[in-house]
Scaffold this active site. Structure first.
Site, PDB file in Angstrom:
ATOM      1  N   GLY A   1     -12.782   4.905  -8.777  1.00 44.87           N
ATOM      2  CA  GLY A   1     -13.910   5.354  -7.970  1.00 44.87           C
ATOM      3  C   GLY A   1     -14.126   4.477  -6.753  1.00 44.87           C
ATOM      4  CG  ASP A   2     -15.113   0.417  -7.126  1.00 38.40           C
ATOM      5  OD1 ASP A   2     -16.254   0.477  -6.638  1.00 38.40           O
ATOM      6  OD2 ASP A   2     -14.895   0.058  -8.291  1.00 38.40           O
ATOM      7  NE  ARG A   3      -8.249   2.837  -2.183  1.00 34.64           N
ATOM      8  CZ  ARG A   3      -7.846   2.227  -1.094  1.00 34.64           C
ATOM      9  NH1 ARG A   3      -6.730   1.537  -1.088  1.00 34.64           N
ATOM     10  NH2 ARG A   3      -8.560   2.259  -0.003  1.00 34.64           N
TER      11      ARG A   3
END
Length: 476
Positions: A259-261
């Site tokens: 999700g951060d990526r």
């Protein structure tokens, strides 16, 4: 020549992550729990700090605004971030949150959480950094950093693209946010709170995600919501009919940090002027590659992650392809490389690349630059510029990474990639490839693959030139 990328400010709650990786081959005699032995410990930035490092690894300047304290975990995180991002701190009450995963191979068995620190207040330096940002990513993990800078974030959203990755324990995004990126589970919880008395919030799958996204767009006053769906991709909604952006290929691996990526890639692309739909599509591809390449544990080492990489003409980097090859090799996989001009991609090219991918665990395609093609094929080539050729190749499910070389032959690039297998079409069967001694010098192997008869770029171009042009109609 490096391609300029817009600086990005990441605002949010940094974490410190640890992994204890080992083998579990038996159960403990005194309890039905696995015994993990041969463990290796590693530490890495987590939360907003991971998002910031991923954005910096894309080759853009990144400033991280986060809460840190005087505790050992904060000191460790500062060391991990040194040289990767510029750090602007706000004060932290308590100890920095950290989590430790115990894994057997790639399978998480247990997670231990420590530290419950929260941001105490904003600072003048942090507020000035946010209000003056060209683009902002808010990585909200519910520990208060976004809350103490909410006024500055509200001002930023009125003049610059802001991407907000929400958390069920955090506050709603500020009005005017360009894109919010909850997971499907987060979107369901957040939308259910807003719906309250409606009571029919049990829809699952795409129908439920579309309904949740529409609810959040309307309630939050954001321009769009992209609900991330894991291996299914993402669902983008502006409040009406949603757009499903599927993953380019199934990716098996550690999804921690995906999700951060996704959010970091989308924020960077919007910062550089991309349309929301294009940013979400490329972010899905970035998250898929991230999982396939090892996830958070494969984040580049501190001495290289913060350095802008040398960019090819499509904005992608040769360094990205080199990292992909290194990660697969480090995990014991087989790296395959294939090369060519790939001007007017046709069925023969696709068959060759599909066969090459089946020979190993990842495929890196080495593409001649426009100047290199021109020297080989003449002034009329290439017909398709390198940026478009790279984009088409990267869209193929069988291709894991693409790198561009400017020389007549790819020896220099192969020396960086060090593939186990270098593949070429069967039309080279009676010649010794100039790069063959180099590949064999590190134990690599050159393989020839069958080539579909009757398919060639030259033939396609010749037939296209002989086809009568359709007369142009009157101006509309």
């Amino acid at each position: 020549m490096s391609t300029f990328r817009t600086p990005l400010v990441v605002v949010g709650d940094a974490l410190l992550d640890h992994d204890l990786c080992g083998r579990a081959e038996r159960l403990a005699p005194d309890a039905p729990v696995p015994v993990v032995h041969g463990t290796r410990r590693s530490s890495r930035p987590g939360g907003a700090a991971l998002a910031a490092c991923l954005a910096a690894a894309d080759g853009r300047p990144v400033t991280l605004v986060t809460a840190l304290g005087d505790d050992p975990a904060s000191d460790t995180l500062r060391e991990l971030l040194a040289g990767r991002v510029h750090l602007v701190e706000v004060p932290l009450d308590g100890a920095l949150s950290s989590k430790t995963r115990v894994l057997a191979g790639d399978r998480p068995l247990l997670r231990l959480d420590d530290g419950d620190g929260r941001a105490r207040a904003g600072t003048g330096a942090a507020e000035a950094t946010v209000t003056g940002a060209a683009a902002v990513l808010v990585a909200d993990y519910g520990r208060g950093t976004a809350d103490v800078l909410r006024e500055a974030l509200t001002a930023a959203a009125q003049r610059a693209p802001v991407v907000w990755d929400p958390h069920v324990r955090g506050d709603a995004p500020v009005p005017g946010v360009r894109l919010a990126t909850p997971s499907a589970q987060e979107a369901r919880v957040l939308a259910r709170r807003l719906e309250e008395a409606e009571g029919d919030g049990d829809d699952a799958g795409l129908r439920g995600a579309a309904r949740d996204a529409r609810t959040l767009v309307q309630a939050w006053g954001v321009q769009a919501v992209a609900v991330t769906l894991g291996e299914r991709g993402a669902l983008l909604s502006h409040g009406e009919t949603p757009l499903l952006v599927p993953t380019p290929a199934a990716a098996s691996g550690d999804p921690c940090g995906a999700g951060d990526r996704f959010a970091a890639a989308a924020a960077g692309l919007l910062a550089d002027g991309a349309f929301t739909e294009a940013a979400v599509q490329d972010a899905v591809h970035a998250a898929t590659r991230y999982v396939a390449e090892g996830g958070a544990r494969a984040v580049a080492a501190p001495d290289t992650a913060g350095a802008p990489a040398e960019a090819s003409s499509d904005g992608d980097t040769t360094a990205d392809a080199v990292r992909t090859a290194a990660r697969v090799r480090g995990a014991g996989g087989t790296v395959v490389a294939a090369g060519g001009c790939f001007d007017l991609l046709h069925a023969g090219h696709v068959a060759l690349l599909q066969a090459a991918r089946r020979a190993g665990d990842c495929l890196v395609v080495c593409v001649n630059s426009d100047d290199s093609v021109r020297r080989r094929k003449g002034d009329g080539r290439p017909l398709v510029p390198v940026a478009d050729r790279v984009r088409v190749l990267r869209a193929l499910e069988c291709v894991d990474a693409v790198a561009v070389f400017d020389e007549d032959t790819p020896e220099r690039l192969l020396g960086e990639l060090r593939p186990h297998i270098w593949t070429k079409g069967g039309d080279y069967a009676r010649t010794r490839l100039p790069e063959q001694p180099l590949v064999e010098s590190w134990g690599g192997q050159v393989l020839l693959l069958p080539y579909l008869d009757g398919r060639s770029t030259t033939g396609l171009a010749r037939r296209a030139a002989l086809t009568p042009a359709t007369p142009a109609g009157p101006p509309q």
